[in-house]
Design a protein around this motif. Structure first.
Motif, PDB file in Angstrom:
ATOM      1  N   MET A   1      11.830  -7.825  -8.449  1.00  0.00           N
ATOM      2  CA  MET A   1      11.161  -9.177  -8.291  1.00  0.00           C
ATOM      3  C   MET A   1       9.784  -9.240  -9.013  1.00  0.00           C
ATOM      4  N   LYS A   2       9.410 -10.229  -9.633  1.00  0.00           N
ATOM      5  CA  LYS A   2       8.292 -10.544 -10.112  1.00  0.00           C
ATOM      6  C   LYS A   2       7.191 -11.457  -9.274  1.00  0.00           C
ATOM      7  N   TYR A   3       6.023 -10.842  -8.948  1.00  0.00           N
ATOM      8  CA  TYR A   3       5.093 -11.230  -8.111  1.00  0.00           C
ATOM      9  C   TYR A   3       3.867 -12.005  -9.197  1.00  0.00           C
ATOM     10  N   GLN A   4       2.988 -12.972  -8.552  1.00  0.00           N
ATOM     11  CA  GLN A   4       1.940 -13.459  -9.321  1.00  0.00           C
ATOM     12  C   GLN A   4       0.827 -13.369  -8.459  1.00  0.00           C
ATOM     13  N   GLY A   5      -0.344 -13.294  -8.918  1.00  0.00           N
ATOM     14  CA  GLY A   5      -1.465 -13.150  -7.939  1.00  0.00           C
ATOM     15  C   GLY A   5      -2.938 -13.456  -8.726  1.00  0.00           C
ATOM     16  N   SER A   6      -3.882 -13.538  -7.955  1.00  0.00           N
ATOM     17  CA  SER A   6      -5.016 -13.852  -8.618  1.00  0.00           C
ATOM     18  C   SER A   6      -6.364 -13.536  -7.398  1.00  0.00           C
ATOM     19  N   CYS A   7      -7.412 -13.680  -8.057  1.00  0.00           N
ATOM     20  CA  CYS A   7      -8.610 -13.553  -7.455  1.00  0.00           C
ATOM     21  C   CYS A   7      -8.608 -15.128  -6.760  1.00  0.00           C
ATOM     22  N   HIS A   8      -9.782 -15.252  -6.030  1.00  0.00           N
ATOM     23  CA  HIS A   8      -9.575 -16.656  -5.134  1.00  0.00           C
ATOM     24  C   HIS A   8      -9.950 -17.713  -6.290  1.00  0.00           C
ATOM     25  N   CYS A   9     -10.795 -17.635  -7.294  1.00  0.00           N
ATOM     26  CA  CYS A   9     -11.223 -18.742  -8.280  1.00  0.00           C
ATOM     27  C   CYS A   9     -10.059 -18.915  -9.474  1.00  0.00           C
ATOM     28  N   GLY A  10      -9.409 -17.826  -9.591  1.00  0.00           N
ATOM     29  CA  GLY A  10      -8.364 -17.760 -10.735  1.00  0.00           C
ATOM     30  C   GLY A  10      -8.854 -17.211 -12.013  1.00  0.00           C
ATOM     31  N   ASN A  11     -10.162 -16.748 -12.014  1.00  0.00           N
ATOM     32  CA  ASN A  11     -10.555 -16.280 -12.978  1.00  0.00           C
ATOM     33  C   ASN A  11      -9.908 -14.906 -13.459  1.00  0.00           C
ATOM     34  N   VAL A  12      -9.250 -14.399 -12.608  1.00  0.00           N
ATOM     35  CA  VAL A  12      -8.489 -12.989 -12.766  1.00  0.00           C
ATOM     36  C   VAL A  12      -6.997 -13.227 -12.249  1.00  0.00           C
ATOM     37  N   LYS A  13      -6.115 -13.484 -13.199  1.00  0.00           N
ATOM     38  CA  LYS A  13      -4.683 -13.536 -12.729  1.00  0.00           C
ATOM     39  C   LYS A  13      -3.828 -12.440 -13.347  1.00  0.00           C
ATOM     40  N   PHE A  14      -2.793 -12.219 -12.391  1.00  0.00           N
ATOM     41  CA  PHE A  14      -1.823 -11.064 -13.126  1.00  0.00           C
ATOM     42  C   PHE A  14      -0.402 -11.495 -12.577  1.00  0.00           C
ATOM     43  N   GLU A  15       0.582 -10.541 -13.012  1.00  0.00           N
ATOM     44  CA  GLU A  15       1.784 -10.606 -12.475  1.00  0.00           C
ATOM     45  C   GLU A  15       2.155  -9.162 -12.408  1.00  0.00           C
ATOM     46  N   ALA A  16       3.123  -8.782 -11.392  1.00  0.00           N
ATOM     47  CA  ALA A  16       3.528  -7.360 -11.180  1.00  0.00           C
ATOM     48  C   ALA A  16       5.131  -7.534 -10.823  1.00  0.00           C
ATOM     49  N   GLU A  17       5.675  -6.595 -11.237  1.00  0.00           N
ATOM     50  CA  GLU A  17       7.093  -6.451 -11.159  1.00  0.00           C
ATOM     51  C   GLU A  17       7.225  -5.256 -10.203  1.00  0.00           C
ATOM     52  N   GLY A  18       8.306  -5.207  -9.315  1.00  0.00           N
ATOM     53  CA  GLY A  18       8.623  -4.348  -8.323  1.00  0.00           C
ATOM     54  C   GLY A  18       9.223  -4.935  -6.884  1.00  0.00           C
ATOM     55  N   GLU A  19       9.380  -3.728  -6.338  1.00  0.00           N
ATOM     56  CA  GLU A  19       9.726  -4.381  -4.813  1.00  0.00           C
ATOM     57  C   GLU A  19       8.635  -3.880  -3.964  1.00  0.00           C
ATOM     58  N   ILE A  20       7.937  -4.855  -2.952  1.00  0.00           N
ATOM     59  CA  ILE A  20       6.930  -4.459  -2.118  1.00  0.00           C
ATOM     60  C   ILE A  20       7.806  -4.008  -0.692  1.00  0.00           C
ATOM     61  N   THR A  21       7.779  -2.799  -0.735  1.00  0.00           N
ATOM     62  CA  THR A  21       8.636  -2.219   0.617  1.00  0.00           C
ATOM     63  C   THR A  21       7.487  -2.022   1.362  1.00  0.00           C
ATOM     64  N   SER A  22       6.205  -1.660   1.282  1.00  0.00           N
ATOM     65  CA  SER A  22       5.305  -1.089   2.153  1.00  0.00           C
ATOM     66  C   SER A  22       3.853  -1.415   1.498  1.00  0.00           C
ATOM     67  N   ALA A  23       2.944  -1.455   2.169  1.00  0.00           N
ATOM     68  CA  ALA A  23       1.463  -1.437   1.753  1.00  0.00           C
ATOM     69  C   ALA A  23       0.869  -0.150   2.298  1.00  0.00           C
ATOM     70  N   MET A  24      -0.539  -0.062   1.622  1.00  0.00           N
ATOM     71  CA  MET A  24      -1.299   1.063   2.221  1.00  0.00           C
ATOM     72  C   MET A  24      -2.596   0.539   2.688  1.00  0.00           C
ATOM     73  N   SER A  25      -3.170   0.983   3.908  1.00  0.00           N
ATOM     74  CA  SER A  25      -4.472   0.623   4.060  1.00  0.00           C
ATOM     75  C   SER A  25      -5.504   1.731   4.120  1.00  0.00           C
ATOM     76  N   CYS A  26      -6.377   1.849   3.569  1.00  0.00           N
ATOM     77  CA  CYS A  26      -7.420   3.142   3.314  1.00  0.00           C
ATOM     78  C   CYS A  26      -8.704   2.990   4.173  1.00  0.00           C
ATOM     79  N   ASN A  27      -8.968   3.780   4.639  1.00  0.00           N
ATOM     80  CA  ASN A  27     -10.474   3.767   5.667  1.00  0.00           C
ATOM     81  C   ASN A  27     -11.514   4.460   4.624  1.00  0.00           C
ATOM     82  N   CYS A  28     -11.466   4.743   3.456  1.00  0.00           N
ATOM     83  CA  CYS A  28     -12.584   5.064   2.843  1.00  0.00           C
ATOM     84  C   CYS A  28     -13.669   4.303   2.738  1.00  0.00           C
TER      85      CYS A  28
END
Length: 115
Positions: free
Chosen positions: A1-28
């Motif tokens: 699957m291909k996903y698109q994303g960006s910062c809030h204002c759209g100055n930084v945009k990207f696309e990423a390929e893969g399957e989002i099966t989980s995410a990680m939250s770090c407490n550093c």
């Protein structure tokens, strides 16, 4: 699957390929303040849709991870680093991806303060 994303204002945009099966939250000290939910992909699976220079870089601690953020709106859509085997990786902030249901993605917690 291909996903698109960006910062809030759209100055930084990207696309990423893969399957989002989980995410990680770090407490550093960095991740806890940013509140990111990270999805890791090989760096070659993430492509910038805007010039690389549109994102600024913040380094801290051992300077191993490039924390990329938009200097205009301050949002941090991704970071760059290396996996333990040395392969280039991107940690994508899934909160910056368009059209996904964050509640449906399982989150694992990582104790980044212990490192």
């Amino acid at each position: 699957m291909k996903y698109q994303g960006s910062c809030h204002c759209g100055n930084v945009k990207f696309e990423a390929e893969g399957e989002i099966t989980s995410a990680m939250s770090c407490n550093c000290s960095m991740c806890q303040r940013k509140g990111v939910l990270m999805w890791f992909v090989p760096r070659q699976n993430m492509h910038l849709l805007t010039p690389d220079d549109n994102a600024s870089t913040y380094l801290f601690n051992k300077h191993l991870i490039k924390h990329r953020f938009c200097p205009t709106c301050g949002i941090a859509p991704y970071s760059e680093g290396a996996a333990p085997n040395g392969d280039a990786m991107a940690a994508i902030n899934i909160r910056c991806i368009e059209g996904i249901d964050l509640e449906s993605i399982p989150v694992t917690h990582y104790d980044g303060r212990a490192i």
